[in-house]
Design a protein around this motif. Sequence first.
Motif, PDB file in Angstrom:
ATOM      1  N   VAL A 161       0.842  -1.124  -0.071  1.00  0.00           N
ATOM      2  CA  VAL A 161       0.058  -0.032   0.059  1.00  0.00           C
ATOM      3  C   VAL A 161       0.760   1.043   0.108  1.00  0.00           C
ATOM      4  O   VAL A 161       0.656   2.142  -0.863  1.00  0.00           O
ATOM      5  CB  VAL A 161      -1.023  -0.159   1.030  1.00  0.00           C
ATOM      6  CG1 VAL A 161      -1.602   1.363   1.092  1.00  0.00           C
ATOM      7  CG2 VAL A 161      -2.032  -1.109   1.002  1.00  0.00           C
ATOM      8  N   THR A 162       2.109   1.242   1.074  1.00  0.00           N
ATOM      9  CA  THR A 162       2.771   2.379   0.990  1.00  0.00           C
ATOM     10  C   THR A 162       3.286   2.587  -0.460  1.00  0.00           C
ATOM     11  O   THR A 162       3.447   3.816  -0.870  1.00  0.00           O
ATOM     12  CB  THR A 162       3.675   2.141   1.899  1.00  0.00           C
ATOM     13  OG1 THR A 162       3.344   1.972   3.391  1.00  0.00           O
ATOM     14  CG2 THR A 162       4.877   3.395   2.050  1.00  0.00           C
ATOM     15  N   HIS A 170       0.861   4.059  -3.124  1.00  0.00           N
ATOM     16  CA  HIS A 170       0.240   5.550  -2.752  1.00  0.00           C
ATOM     17  C   HIS A 170       1.431   6.518  -2.881  1.00  0.00           C
ATOM     18  O   HIS A 170       1.301   7.567  -3.345  1.00  0.00           O
ATOM     19  CB  HIS A 170      -0.285   5.565  -1.409  1.00  0.00           C
ATOM     20  CG  HIS A 170      -1.580   5.034  -1.466  1.00  0.00           C
ATOM     21  ND1 HIS A 170      -2.675   5.776  -1.841  1.00  0.00           N
ATOM     22  CD2 HIS A 170      -2.104   3.969  -0.937  1.00  0.00           C
ATOM     23  CE1 HIS A 170      -3.799   5.057  -1.908  1.00  0.00           C
ATOM     24  NE2 HIS A 170      -3.465   3.968  -1.164  1.00  0.00           N
ATOM     25  N   ARG A 171       2.698   6.175  -2.881  1.00  0.00           N
ATOM     26  CA  ARG A 171       3.650   7.234  -2.779  1.00  0.00           C
ATOM     27  C   ARG A 171       4.180   7.232  -4.100  1.00  0.00           C
ATOM     28  O   ARG A 171       4.837   8.309  -4.772  1.00  0.00           O
ATOM     29  CB  ARG A 171       5.015   7.034  -1.857  1.00  0.00           C
ATOM     30  CG  ARG A 171       5.715   5.612  -2.560  1.00  0.00           C
ATOM     31  CD  ARG A 171       6.897   5.148  -1.469  1.00  0.00           C
ATOM     32  NE  ARG A 171       7.571   4.208  -2.357  1.00  0.00           N
ATOM     33  CZ  ARG A 171       8.523   3.417  -1.432  1.00  0.00           C
ATOM     34  NH1 ARG A 171       8.762   3.665  -0.077  1.00  0.00           N
ATOM     35  NH2 ARG A 171       9.390   2.455  -2.047  1.00  0.00           N
ATOM     36  N   PRO A 211       2.360   6.033  -7.543  1.00  0.00           N
ATOM     37  CA  PRO A 211       1.299   5.400  -8.406  1.00  0.00           C
ATOM     38  C   PRO A 211       1.924   5.247  -9.735  1.00  0.00           C
ATOM     39  O   PRO A 211       2.465   6.274 -10.094  1.00  0.00           O
ATOM     40  CB  PRO A 211       0.000   6.215  -8.580  1.00  0.00           C
ATOM     41  CG  PRO A 211       0.077   7.202  -7.218  1.00  0.00           C
ATOM     42  CD  PRO A 211       1.504   7.376  -7.142  1.00  0.00           C
ATOM     43  N   GLY A 222      -5.521   1.632  -4.862  1.00  0.00           N
ATOM     44  CA  GLY A 222      -5.639   3.197  -4.666  1.00  0.00           C
ATOM     45  C   GLY A 222      -7.008   3.189  -3.792  1.00  0.00           C
ATOM     46  O   GLY A 222      -7.061   4.402  -3.098  1.00  0.00           O
ATOM     47  N   THR A 223      -7.561   2.120  -3.455  1.00  0.00           N
ATOM     48  CA  THR A 223      -8.819   2.353  -2.676  1.00  0.00           C
ATOM     49  C   THR A 223      -8.633   1.796  -1.068  1.00  0.00           C
ATOM     50  O   THR A 223      -9.562   1.921  -0.523  1.00  0.00           O
ATOM     51  CB  THR A 223      -9.897   1.420  -3.360  1.00  0.00           C
ATOM     52  OG1 THR A 223      -9.581  -0.178  -3.016  1.00  0.00           O
ATOM     53  CG2 THR A 223     -10.408   1.786  -4.781  1.00  0.00           C
ATOM     54  N   ARG A 228      -5.996   2.016   2.276  1.00  0.00           N
ATOM     55  CA  ARG A 228      -5.021   2.696   3.050  1.00  0.00           C
ATOM     56  C   ARG A 228      -4.065   2.291   4.023  1.00  0.00           C
ATOM     57  O   ARG A 228      -2.995   2.723   4.641  1.00  0.00           O
ATOM     58  CB  ARG A 228      -5.586   4.112   3.791  1.00  0.00           C
ATOM     59  CG  ARG A 228      -6.379   5.089   2.852  1.00  0.00           C
ATOM     60  CD  ARG A 228      -5.112   5.756   2.016  1.00  0.00           C
ATOM     61  NE  ARG A 228      -5.818   6.668   0.735  1.00  0.00           N
ATOM     62  CZ  ARG A 228      -5.072   7.460   0.251  1.00  0.00           C
ATOM     63  NH1 ARG A 228      -3.518   7.516   0.510  1.00  0.00           N
ATOM     64  NH2 ARG A 228      -5.244   8.271  -0.721  1.00  0.00           N
TER      65      ARG A 228
END
Length: 278
Positions: A76-77, A80-81, A83, A96-97, A99
């Motif tokens: 996830v990390t 998100h940092r 894409p 992306g959905t 967290r």
Amino acid sequence: MLVELAVGDAYGAGFEYADHRFVTTHNTLAGYVRHPRHHGIRPGSYTDDTQMALALAELRVSGEPWTPEAVASAFVTAFHRDPREGYASGFHAFPGTVRTGAEFLARIRPDSDKSGAAMRAAPAGLLPTAADVLHHTDVQAKVTHDTPDGVAAARAAALAVHYCHHGLGPVAEVGAWIADRLGSDVWARPWTGKVGSKGVMSVRAALTALASGDSLSGVLRTCVAFTGDVDTVATVALAAASRSAEIRADLPAVLVDGLENGPFGRDHLARLDAQLLA
């Protein structure tokens, strides 16, 4: 290792499922090529194969416990940092959905037998024993690919790195050694023809290229010449090949220097390599 696998991924991305004539014409290692259909990936950019391997490498060097939630959080990390294109169409929107790692695990359907767990397995291959390799590989694979073939492909990919890194035998015998460890002769059977999306296909093709190569450039060209899912084949094969004392480190400078070098690009991968190997 991470730099080499990223080069394989980025180079292969220009040829993924491309027409055989395009592959034959452009697979020269003279530079990165733009994919004839998928124009969203800039030549020299790596894909999800490297991003997910990078996430696992960062988790390894962090010293954090290797748990399903920690693995999911690392994915996830990383997404998100930074894409990026390249994720499988059915999975691309998912990271992306969510967290957190806990949310990832709660919502994911880990029923795939494709190559996602194998393409990112290399960091576990550097561990000191085969038992360590298999434990760490199983944990990360089951987060998204909790199927017999999904896990087996990841195990074989990680064991290929382990075999080469620790010099456990001639590189030509890597498939037979893995077959013995995993109790299936499929890994000792050479792959021929186009590579489909299944993890077993990609890893068998990678082992075939690895076993027949004496240089990184030769391994890379062989991987791409199969056609099909060649970025994953090249990612898996170059990760292992880069750790073999038998295989010449001769990747063309145009590919190494041309690999993306933003915040999580070539220099970041090289620093992580040093930490993993320390």
